[in-house]
Motif scaffolding. Structure first.
Motif, PDB file in Angstrom:
ATOM      1  N   ALA A 114     -41.187  -4.207 -23.907  1.00  0.00           N
ATOM      2  CA  ALA A 114     -42.589  -4.126 -23.491  1.00  0.00           C
ATOM      3  C   ALA A 114     -43.247  -5.501 -23.498  1.00  0.00           C
ATOM      4  N   LYS A 115     -42.492  -6.520 -23.922  1.00  0.00           N
ATOM      5  CA  LYS A 115     -43.045  -7.864 -24.074  1.00  0.00           C
ATOM      6  C   LYS A 115     -44.362  -7.797 -24.857  1.00  0.00           C
ATOM      7  N   ASP A 116     -44.299  -7.071 -25.965  1.00  0.00           N
ATOM      8  CA  ASP A 116     -45.498  -6.862 -26.779  1.00  0.00           C
ATOM      9  C   ASP A 116     -45.937  -8.109 -27.536  1.00  0.00           C
ATOM     10  N   TYR A 117     -45.114  -9.147 -27.497  1.00  0.00           N
ATOM     11  CA  TYR A 117     -45.506 -10.427 -28.085  1.00  0.00           C
ATOM     12  C   TYR A 117     -46.517 -11.153 -27.210  1.00  0.00           C
ATOM     13  N   ALA A 118     -46.713 -10.660 -25.975  1.00  0.00           N
ATOM     14  CA  ALA A 118     -47.582 -11.361 -25.028  1.00  0.00           C
ATOM     15  C   ALA A 118     -48.848 -10.581 -24.696  1.00  0.00           C
ATOM     16  N   THR A 119     -49.054  -9.424 -25.343  1.00  0.00           N
ATOM     17  CA  THR A 119     -50.245  -8.636 -25.046  1.00  0.00           C
ATOM     18  C   THR A 119     -50.645  -7.812 -26.270  1.00  0.00           C
ATOM     19  N   THR A 120     -51.946  -7.533 -26.397  1.00  0.00           N
ATOM     20  CA  THR A 120     -52.428  -6.614 -27.418  1.00  0.00           C
ATOM     21  C   THR A 120     -52.865  -5.289 -26.795  1.00  0.00           C
ATOM     22  N   ASP A 121     -52.584  -5.111 -25.522  1.00  0.00           N
ATOM     23  CA  ASP A 121     -52.992  -3.926 -24.783  1.00  0.00           C
ATOM     24  C   ASP A 121     -51.989  -2.795 -25.039  1.00  0.00           C
ATOM     25  N   SER A 122     -52.356  -1.856 -25.911  1.00  0.00           N
ATOM     26  CA  SER A 122     -51.441  -0.775 -26.281  1.00  0.00           C
ATOM     27  C   SER A 122     -51.085   0.101 -25.097  1.00  0.00           C
ATOM     28  N   ALA A 123     -52.034   0.314 -24.191  1.00  0.00           N
ATOM     29  CA  ALA A 123     -51.757   1.131 -23.011  1.00  0.00           C
ATOM     30  C   ALA A 123     -50.721   0.461 -22.116  1.00  0.00           C
ATOM     31  N   LEU A 124     -50.804  -0.845 -21.979  1.00  0.00           N
ATOM     32  CA  LEU A 124     -49.831  -1.583 -21.179  1.00  0.00           C
ATOM     33  C   LEU A 124     -48.455  -1.548 -21.835  1.00  0.00           C
ATOM     34  N   ILE A 125     -48.412  -1.690 -23.152  1.00  0.00           N
ATOM     35  CA  ILE A 125     -47.145  -1.612 -23.877  1.00  0.00           C
ATOM     36  C   ILE A 125     -46.501  -0.247 -23.648  1.00  0.00           C
ATOM     37  N   THR A 126     -47.288   0.798 -23.751  1.00  0.00           N
ATOM     38  CA  THR A 126     -46.785   2.151 -23.519  1.00  0.00           C
ATOM     39  C   THR A 126     -46.233   2.295 -22.101  1.00  0.00           C
ATOM     40  N   LYS A 127     -46.975   1.836 -21.127  1.00  0.00           N
ATOM     41  CA  LYS A 127     -46.552   1.942 -19.728  1.00  0.00           C
ATOM     42  C   LYS A 127     -45.239   1.207 -19.486  1.00  0.00           C
ATOM     43  N   ARG A 128     -45.122   0.004 -20.026  1.00  0.00           N
ATOM     44  CA  ARG A 128     -43.902  -0.773 -19.820  1.00  0.00           C
ATOM     45  C   ARG A 128     -42.679  -0.063 -20.391  1.00  0.00           C
ATOM     46  N   VAL A 129     -42.837   0.529 -21.570  1.00  0.00           N
ATOM     47  CA  VAL A 129     -41.719   1.247 -22.173  1.00  0.00           C
ATOM     48  C   VAL A 129     -41.347   2.461 -21.333  1.00  0.00           C
ATOM     49  N   LEU A 130     -42.330   3.243 -20.951  1.00  0.00           N
ATOM     50  CA  LEU A 130     -42.055   4.458 -20.193  1.00  0.00           C
ATOM     51  C   LEU A 130     -41.466   4.164 -18.820  1.00  0.00           C
ATOM     52  N   ASP A 131     -41.882   3.061 -18.216  1.00  0.00           N
ATOM     53  CA  ASP A 131     -41.351   2.682 -16.906  1.00  0.00           C
ATOM     54  C   ASP A 131     -39.871   2.306 -16.962  1.00  0.00           C
ATOM     55  N   GLN A 132     -39.418   1.812 -18.099  1.00  0.00           N
ATOM     56  CA  GLN A 132     -38.045   1.322 -18.218  1.00  0.00           C
ATOM     57  C   GLN A 132     -37.100   2.284 -18.928  1.00  0.00           C
ATOM     58  N   ALA A 133     -37.641   3.311 -19.561  1.00  0.00           N
ATOM     59  CA  ALA A 133     -36.824   4.192 -20.392  1.00  0.00           C
ATOM     60  C   ALA A 133     -35.778   4.939 -19.568  1.00  0.00           C
ATOM     61  N   SER A 134     -34.587   5.057 -20.145  1.00  0.00           N
ATOM     62  CA  SER A 134     -33.512   5.827 -19.528  1.00  0.00           C
ATOM     63  C   SER A 134     -32.566   6.297 -20.622  1.00  0.00           C
ATOM     64  N   ARG A 135     -31.707   7.217 -20.268  1.00  0.00           N
ATOM     65  CA  ARG A 135     -30.766   7.755 -21.255  1.00  0.00           C
ATOM     66  C   ARG A 135     -29.922   6.649 -21.863  1.00  0.00           C
ATOM     67  N   ASP A 136     -29.696   6.735 -23.172  1.00  0.00           N
ATOM     68  CA  ASP A 136     -28.951   5.732 -23.943  1.00  0.00           C
ATOM     69  C   ASP A 136     -29.704   4.414 -24.056  1.00  0.00           C
ATOM     70  N   GLY A 137     -30.976   4.411 -23.735  1.00  0.00           N
ATOM     71  CA  GLY A 137     -31.749   3.178 -23.803  1.00  0.00           C
ATOM     72  C   GLY A 137     -31.968   2.709 -25.234  1.00  0.00           C
TER      73      GLY A 137
END
Length: 272
Positions: free
Chosen positions: A200-223
């Protein structure tokens, strides 16, 4: 297999005295270094990795029936991992994980983290999470001497074992930077390396909604999801990430559970 390295900034407390210092490569590492130089002038981007599905398949033949709490050959598994803690945010994170009944894998830093929050390290282990190493002081392992690599890996392992009674079997190299020399020393110390497939590159943002979106956009089985509980926006994002992925049918497991019935093999690098 090409490796895309996520250039996480080195924490401010990490020393940079060894940057640029050349170390003598062992014969086993020299060939890899030459190959890397041919591949790219920007640094080595080629690392042999083993996927969770491969680890499971290789161990499946004649393996016993036990798969821990989940059989990821059948379940839609995903691993939540946190780097660079413990921190002042870790207690709240552990509360969330306990409430949601989600196991995680923690790759802990030693200096100013394990030594500052020993009770949190004990709690992580006691509550069923996998406790692993992210080195002692976040030095980039491919830029330091063999002796320094051993110290960076051994010190947190010893500290974790003193606190939990169990020596770590996993480590995550800072910035994901690794090479044949690091593999060799990791094998010597009984450590498997774990990279990631979701950041989520959470080291570069404090936006929790953006962090959530980035994770959900990339998630896949065995991730394998990479987050950092020391940054302000990360822990508030975790409940939403967990709930959304559960709704999609994912089952959360630790990294060793993701590989079962295979077991992390020292010197190997695991990445989906």
């Amino acid at each position: 297999m090409p490796l895309s390295i996520d250039k996480i900034p080195t924490p401010k407390h990490a020393t940079g005295k060894t940057r640029g210092r050349r170390r003598r490569l062992r014969p086993t590492a020299l060939l890899s270094a030459v190959a890397c130089a041919v591949l790219t002038l920007a640094g080595c981007a080629q690392v042999d990795t083993t996927s969770p599905s491969t680890a499971r398949a290789e161990a499946a033949h004649g393996a016993p029936a036990g798969f821990g709490t989940v059989d990821c050959r059948k379940a839609k598994c995903i691993a939540l991992t946190f780097d660079a803690g413990p921190s002042e945010n870790s207690a709240r994170l552990l509360d969330i994980l306990k409430e949601k009944k989600v196991p995680a894998t923690f790759f802990l830093l030693g200096k100013r983290h394990i030594e500052k929050y020993p009770e949190l390290v004990k709690r992580m282990a006691a509550e069923g999470h996998e406790v692993a190493s992210h080195t002692w002081d976040h030095k980039i392992l491919t830029r330091i001497s063999d002796a320094q690599i051993r110290e960076e890996l051994k010190r947190p392992d010893d500290a974790i074992e003193r606190l939990t009674g169990r020596k770590p079997i996993l480590m995550r190299p800072p910035q994901g930077r690794t090479d044949a020399n690091v593999h060799e020393i990791s094998k010597e110390l009984g450590l498997a390396e774990v990279l990631w497939s979701v950041t989520a590159k959470d080291y570069a943002t404090t936006d929790s909604a953006l962090i959530t979106k980035r994770v959900l956009d990339q998630a896949s089985r065995d991730g394998i999801i990479l987050l950092h509980d020391l940054y302000a926006g990360t822990v508030p994002a975790v409940p939403g990430i967990i709930d959304a992925l559960k709704e999609r049918g994912y089952v959360f497991v630790t990294v060793p559970q993701l590989l079962a019935p295979g077991k992390p093999e020292p010197g190997k690098v695991y990445r989906p």
